[in-house]
Design a protein around this motif. Structure first.
Motif, mmCIF file in Angstrom:
data_model
loop_
_atom_site.group_PDB
_atom_site.id
_atom_site.type_symbol
_atom_site.label_atom_id
_atom_site.label_comp_id
_atom_site.label_asym_id
_atom_site.label_seq_id
_atom_site.Cartn_x
_atom_site.Cartn_y
_atom_site.Cartn_z
ATOM 1 N N ILE A 78 32.242 56.111 38.242
ATOM 2 C CA ILE A 78 33.272 55.300 39.219
ATOM 3 C C ILE A 78 32.848 54.861 39.722
ATOM 4 N N PRO A 80 33.873 51.936 42.943
ATOM 5 C CA PRO A 80 34.256 50.981 43.270
ATOM 6 C C PRO A 80 34.068 49.561 44.021
ATOM 7 N N LEU A 83 33.811 45.614 44.257
ATOM 8 C CA LEU A 83 35.000 45.196 44.862
ATOM 9 C C LEU A 83 35.753 45.479 46.122
ATOM 10 N N ILE A 179 37.174 50.574 31.785
ATOM 11 C CA ILE A 179 37.920 51.007 32.957
ATOM 12 C C ILE A 179 37.778 50.169 34.494
ATOM 13 N N MET A 180 36.504 50.561 34.412
ATOM 14 C CA MET A 180 36.463 50.101 36.160
ATOM 15 C C MET A 180 36.098 48.876 36.381
ATOM 16 N N SER A 181 35.216 48.252 35.128
ATOM 17 C CA SER A 181 35.044 46.532 35.492
ATOM 18 C C SER A 181 36.935 46.281 35.515
ATOM 19 N N ALA A 182 38.209 46.631 34.899
ATOM 20 C CA ALA A 182 39.146 45.612 34.719
ATOM 21 C C ALA A 182 39.253 46.062 36.240
ATOM 22 N N LEU A 183 39.379 47.268 35.848
ATOM 23 C CA LEU A 183 39.605 47.790 37.843
ATOM 24 C C LEU A 183 39.529 46.658 38.745
ATOM 25 N N ASN A 184 38.067 46.808 38.943
ATOM 26 C CA ASN A 184 37.506 45.974 39.889
ATOM 27 C C ASN A 184 37.873 44.473 39.741
ATOM 28 N N ILE A 186 40.889 42.862 38.347
ATOM 29 C CA ILE A 186 42.306 42.932 38.343
ATOM 30 C C ILE A 186 42.734 43.030 39.899
ATOM 31 N N LEU A 187 42.222 43.830 40.602
ATOM 32 C CA LEU A 187 42.145 44.197 41.914
ATOM 33 C C LEU A 187 41.867 43.098 43.391
#
Length: 374
Positions: A78, A80, A83, A179-184, A186-187
Motif C-alpha cells: 500500500i 500512496p 498521489l 486497488i492502489m493504482s485506482a485510488l491514486n 481517482i484522488l
C-alpha cells in the motif's frame, strides 16, 4: 483511544534513538522544502505570503510523514506516495513533488519492521514514471488519456518488479496494485485540478499587478523611452488576445509581452540584462524564462506563451518600422509581411520546442493579418 494505542504501539516497536533520528530527519527535510517555497515566493514577487498559505503543503507533508510512521501496521504494497508527489507538485512545483515522493518512499522503507526492496522499487518506479507525465495530467484536452496511462503504468510497474524478484505474480499482490493504482488515479483526478487552480490564481494576481501603471518597472519604462513603451504596450495587448484565441495563459502572455524588451533599458547584451532586471524586480519564474528565450537568441521558446510573445513582438516590430510606408496600408502587403516573417522563423524550427501546434500557429497568424497590423 485507538489512535493513542496505535501511536504507543509504534513507539514500542521503535528504539528511542531511531525515533529521535527519524524526527530530526523529517524536520530537516521539511525545512528544505520550506526554503524551496520561499525561493519560489520570491521569484513570483509575492511579498505578503504568510504561513497560512502553506496549509496544503503542511497537510500533504503530514499525511506522508504519518504514513511512513504507521507503515508497520499496513501492508508494504500500500503505497500512496505517487498521489502525495502529484499533490505536492500542484501545490508547489514538479521538482518538489518528485523529491518528496522519493523521500517518503525511502523513509517508509527504513522505518518498516519488514522492509521490502520490491515495494521500494515499485514505489520509486511509479513515482518517477508518474511524474514524467505530470503536465499531461493537468492538460484539460488530454487529461483522460494521461490518467489512463498513469493507471496502466502503476499496475505494470508493480507487476514487473514483483515478477522480477519472485518469478511469479501473486494474486494478492495484483489486487493490491489494482486497488492502489485506482485510488491514486481517482484522488489525483479529483484534487489535482483544484490545487493547480489555487496555485494559478496566485500567479494571475502577480501578472495583473505587473501590468498596472503603478508597477515600478512599468513607470520606469514610460520615463525611459516612449517609443519602446508604446511598442511594449501594443505587444502586451496583442499577446493577451492571441493567447486567449489559442487557449493559453493570457495574463502571462500579456505581462511577458510588456517586459519582453526590458533588457534594452541597459543596452547590450539585451537577453542577459533583461534577466538581471527581472531578478532585481522579483519577476515570476515563468516570465523570466520567456525573457531568457528572447527572440530565440540563446534558447528557443519552451512554452506556448513564449512562442506567442516572440511571434507578436517580431510582427509588431516590422509594422512599427514600416508604419509610415504606404505599402503596409493594403491588406495584401500586410498579409505578405506576416507570412514572410513567421514562415521564415517557423522554417528555422523556432517554435519546435514550445508545444505550439500548427492549428494554434495558423490562428495567431490569421489574427495578426486581419487585426494585428491595423
Amino acid at each position: 483511544m485507538l489512535a493513542f494505542a496505535l501511536v504507543a504501539g509504534l513507539f514500542l516497536k521503535l528504539y528511542i534513538d531511531e525515533v529521535i533520528s527519524l524526527v530530526i530527519f523529517q524536520l530537516f527535510f521539511y525545512l528544505l522544502v520550506y526554503a524551496q517555497l520561499e525561493i519560489k515566493r520570491k521569484e513570483a514577487g509575492i511579498k505578503d505570503l504568510n504561513a497560512r498559505k502553506y496549509y496544503m503543503l503542511v497537510l500533504i507533508y503530514s499525511i506522508g510523514m504519518a504514513y511512513a510512521l504507521l507503515l508497520n501496521f499496513l501492508p508494504n504494497q500500500i503505497q500512496p506516495f505517487l498521489l502525495l508527489a502529484l499533490l505536492l507538485a500542484c501545490t508547489t512545483d514538479q521538482m518538489i513533488g518528485v523529491t518528496a515522493g522519493i523521500y517518503f518512499s525511502i523513509v517508509a522503507y527504513f522505518v518498516s519492521n519488514n522492509p521490502s526492496v520490491i515495494s521500494l522499487i515499485i514505489s520509486l518506479s511509479i513515482i518517477c514514471g508518474g511524474m514524467t507525465i505530470y503536465k499531461g495530467l493537468l492538460n484539460k484536452t488530454y487529461r483522460k488519456q494521461f490518467f489512463v496511462i498513469l493507471f496502466v503504468m502503476c499496475v505494470l510497474f508493480g507487476c514487473v518488479a514483483t515478477y522480477y524478484y519472485e518469478d511469479a505474480i501473486r494474486f494478492k499482490i495484483l489486487i493490491y496494485m489494482l486497488i492502489m493504482s485506482a485510488l491514486n488515479v481517482i484522488l489525483a483526478w479529483i484534487f489535482m485540478p483544484i490545487l493547480s487552480s489555487k496555485k494559478q490564481n496566485i500567479n494571475e494576481d502577480t501578472y495583473r499587478k505587473m501590468l498596472e501603471d503603478e508597477y515600478p518597472l512599468n513607470s520606469l519604462m514610460r520615463q525611459s523611452s516612449k517609443l519602446d513603451y508604446d511598442h511594449a504596450k501594443r505587444v502586451s495587448d496583442i499577446c493577451a488576445i492571441c493567447a486567449t484565441i489559442v487557449g493559453a495563459d493570457s495574463s502571462l502572455a500579456a505581462a511577458a509581452g510588456l517586459y519582453y524588451r526590458i533588457g534594452r533599458l541597459e543596452g547590450e547584451p539585451h537577453v542577459q540584462n533583461g534577466v538581471l532586471i527581472a531578478a532585481q524586480f522579483d519577476f515570476p519564474a515563468e516570465i523570466t524564462q520567456i525573457l531568457r528565450e528572447f527572440n530565440g537568441e540563446e534558447h528557443l521558446p519552451s512554452t506556448v506563451e513564449s512562442a506567442i510573445v516572440q511571434i507578436v513582438d517580431l510582427v509588431t516590430a516590422k509594422f512599427d518600422v514600416l508604419s509610415g510606408q504606404k505599402a503596409t496600408k493594403t491588406e495584401w502587403n500586410r498579409e505578405m509581411i506576416v507570412y514572410q516573417a513567421l514562415n521564415e522563423y517557423s522554417a528555422k524550427g523556432m517554435y519546435d520546442e514550445s508545444g505550439l501546434s500548427m492549428n494554434q500557429f495558423l490562428k495567431i497568424r490569421d489574427y495578426l493579418v486581419h487585426l494585428g497590423g491595423q
